[in-house]
Motif scaffolding. Sequence first.
Motif, PDB file in Angstrom:
ATOM      1  N   ASP A 102       0.825  -1.217   0.000  1.00 54.84           N
ATOM      2  CA  ASP A 102       0.000   0.000   0.000  1.00 54.84           C
ATOM      3  C   ASP A 102       0.857   1.263   0.000  1.00 54.84           C
ATOM      4  OD1 ASP A 102      -2.430  -1.266  -0.207  1.00 54.84           O
ATOM      5  OD2 ASP A 102      -2.855  -1.234   1.942  1.00 54.84           O
ATOM      6  N   THR A 103       2.025   1.216   0.637  1.00 54.95           N
ATOM      7  CA  THR A 103       2.932   2.361   0.608  1.00 54.95           C
ATOM      8  C   THR A 103       3.424   2.596  -0.818  1.00 54.95           C
ATOM      9  OG1 THR A 103       3.627   2.010   2.903  1.00 54.95           O
ATOM     10  CG2 THR A 103       5.111   3.296   1.503  1.00 54.95           C
ATOM     11  N   LYS A 104       3.769   1.531  -1.519  1.00 55.85           N
ATOM     12  CA  LYS A 104       4.202   1.651  -2.909  1.00 55.85           C
ATOM     13  C   LYS A 104       3.083   2.225  -3.778  1.00 55.85           C
ATOM     14  CE  LYS A 104       7.460  -2.191  -2.699  1.00 55.85           C
ATOM     15  NZ  LYS A 104       7.716  -3.562  -3.099  1.00 55.85           N
ATOM     16  N   LYS A 105       1.839   1.768  -3.525  1.00 51.55           N
ATOM     17  CA  LYS A 105       0.693   2.290  -4.297  1.00 51.55           C
ATOM     18  C   LYS A 105       0.502   3.778  -4.027  1.00 51.55           C
ATOM     19  CE  LYS A 105      -2.941  -0.166  -3.397  1.00 51.55           C
ATOM     20  NZ  LYS A 105      -4.091  -1.055  -3.225  1.00 51.55           N
ATOM     21  N   ALA A 106       0.684   4.200  -2.782  1.00 52.62           N
ATOM     22  CA  ALA A 106       0.541   5.623  -2.443  1.00 52.62           C
ATOM     23  C   ALA A 106       1.614   6.452  -3.142  1.00 52.62           C
ATOM     24  CB  ALA A 106       0.623   5.812  -0.932  1.00 52.62           C
ATOM     25  N   GLN A 107       2.839   5.961  -3.141  1.00 50.60           N
ATOM     26  CA  GLN A 107       3.913   6.680  -3.832  1.00 50.60           C
ATOM     27  C   GLN A 107       3.602   6.806  -5.314  1.00 50.60           C
ATOM     28  OE1 GLN A 107       7.055   4.055  -2.218  1.00 50.60           O
ATOM     29  NE2 GLN A 107       8.119   5.922  -1.607  1.00 50.60           N
ATOM     30  N   ARG A 108       3.108   5.728  -5.912  1.00 48.99           N
ATOM     31  CA  ARG A 108       2.751   5.750  -7.337  1.00 48.99           C
ATOM     32  C   ARG A 108       1.599   6.728  -7.586  1.00 48.99           C
ATOM     33  NH1 ARG A 108       2.725   0.573  -8.226  1.00 48.99           N
ATOM     34  NH2 ARG A 108       0.554   0.234  -7.725  1.00 48.99           N
ATOM     35  N   TYR A 109       0.606   6.754  -6.693  1.00 45.95           N
ATOM     36  CA  TYR A 109      -0.548   7.655  -6.828  1.00 45.95           C
ATOM     37  C   TYR A 109      -0.077   9.106  -6.973  1.00 45.95           C
ATOM     38  CZ  TYR A 109      -4.719  10.322  -5.599  1.00 45.95           C
ATOM     39  OH  TYR A 109      -5.747  11.224  -5.603  1.00 45.95           O
ATOM     40  N   PHE A 110       0.812   9.537  -6.076  1.00 47.42           N
ATOM     41  CA  PHE A 110       1.275  10.929  -6.127  1.00 47.42           C
ATOM     42  C   PHE A 110       2.234  11.164  -7.293  1.00 47.42           C
ATOM     43  CE2 PHE A 110      -0.186  10.587  -1.703  1.00 47.42           C
ATOM     44  CZ  PHE A 110      -1.041  11.689  -1.680  1.00 47.42           C
ATOM     45  N   LYS A 111       3.054  10.182  -7.619  1.00 46.45           N
ATOM     46  CA  LYS A 111       3.983  10.324  -8.748  1.00 46.45           C
ATOM     47  C   LYS A 111       3.215  10.495 -10.057  1.00 46.45           C
ATOM     48  CE  LYS A 111       7.976   8.228 -10.919  1.00 46.45           C
ATOM     49  NZ  LYS A 111       8.909   7.117 -10.952  1.00 46.45           N
ATOM     50  N   GLU A 112       2.138   9.723 -10.233  1.00 48.78           N
ATOM     51  CA  GLU A 112       1.338   9.824 -11.458  1.00 48.78           C
ATOM     52  C   GLU A 112       0.697  11.196 -11.613  1.00 48.78           C
ATOM     53  OE1 GLU A 112      -1.385   6.571 -11.010  1.00 48.78           O
ATOM     54  OE2 GLU A 112       0.060   5.089 -11.778  1.00 48.78           O
ATOM     55  N   ARG A 113       0.516  11.907 -10.517  1.00 48.41           N
ATOM     56  CA  ARG A 113      -0.092  13.238 -10.550  1.00 48.41           C
ATOM     57  C   ARG A 113       0.957  14.347 -10.447  1.00 48.41           C
ATOM     58  NH1 ARG A 113      -2.956   9.314  -9.245  1.00 48.41           N
ATOM     59  NH2 ARG A 113      -5.195   9.224  -9.577  1.00 48.41           N
ATOM     60  N   ASN A 114       2.226  13.969 -10.628  1.00 42.57           N
ATOM     61  CA  ASN A 114       3.357  14.905 -10.562  1.00 42.57           C
ATOM     62  C   ASN A 114       3.369  15.710  -9.270  1.00 42.57           C
ATOM     63  OD1 ASN A 114       4.544  14.234 -13.045  1.00 42.57           O
ATOM     64  ND2 ASN A 114       2.983  15.418 -14.118  1.00 42.57           N
ATOM     65  N   ILE A 115       3.073  15.031  -8.164  1.00 45.88           N
ATOM     66  CA  ILE A 115       3.113  15.665  -6.851  1.00 45.88           C
ATOM     67  C   ILE A 115       4.348  15.120  -6.135  1.00 45.88           C
ATOM     68  CG2 ILE A 115       1.942  15.939  -4.637  1.00 45.88           C
ATOM     69  CD1 ILE A 115      -0.715  15.503  -6.210  1.00 45.88           C
ATOM     70  N   LYS A 116       5.218  16.037  -5.734  1.00 49.50           N
ATOM     71  CA  LYS A 116       6.458  15.654  -5.078  1.00 49.50           C
ATOM     72  C   LYS A 116       6.155  15.150  -3.669  1.00 49.50           C
ATOM     73  CE  LYS A 116      11.018  17.571  -4.367  1.00 49.50           C
ATOM     74  NZ  LYS A 116      11.815  18.779  -4.346  1.00 49.50           N
TER      75      LYS A 116
END
Length: 113
Positions: A13-27
């Motif tokens: 779930d941590t990896k999914k959260a990181q991917r969620y923000f990365k896909e939206r170009n949020i640092k």
Amino acid sequence: MNIQIFGTTKCFDTKKAQRYFKERNIKVQFINLKEKSMSKGELTAVMQAVGGVDKLINPKAKDKDTLLLITYIADEDKFEKLLENQQILLTPIVRNGKQATAGYQPDIWKNWK
């Protein structure tokens, strides 16, 4: 937005959260809980944001002994025990200023400004 993700590198779930923000170009700033624990102030702020200490406890944590202990001790002692045993936190813990979530919560994150 100033996003912090507290979790572990092995948590799906941590990896999914990181991917969620990365896909939206949020640092994001990732804090690995295996290397650095949350401070008392950080944990207090997150606990208040999510609605109590019980919302921070992962019912599927691998450390069953600590999980049982925290589940059944007096409410006023739960926070200190959780602070000492952060391996049973529900991850990822995602912070955005005063806002925070425990667990994978994209429905809440999409409304953050």
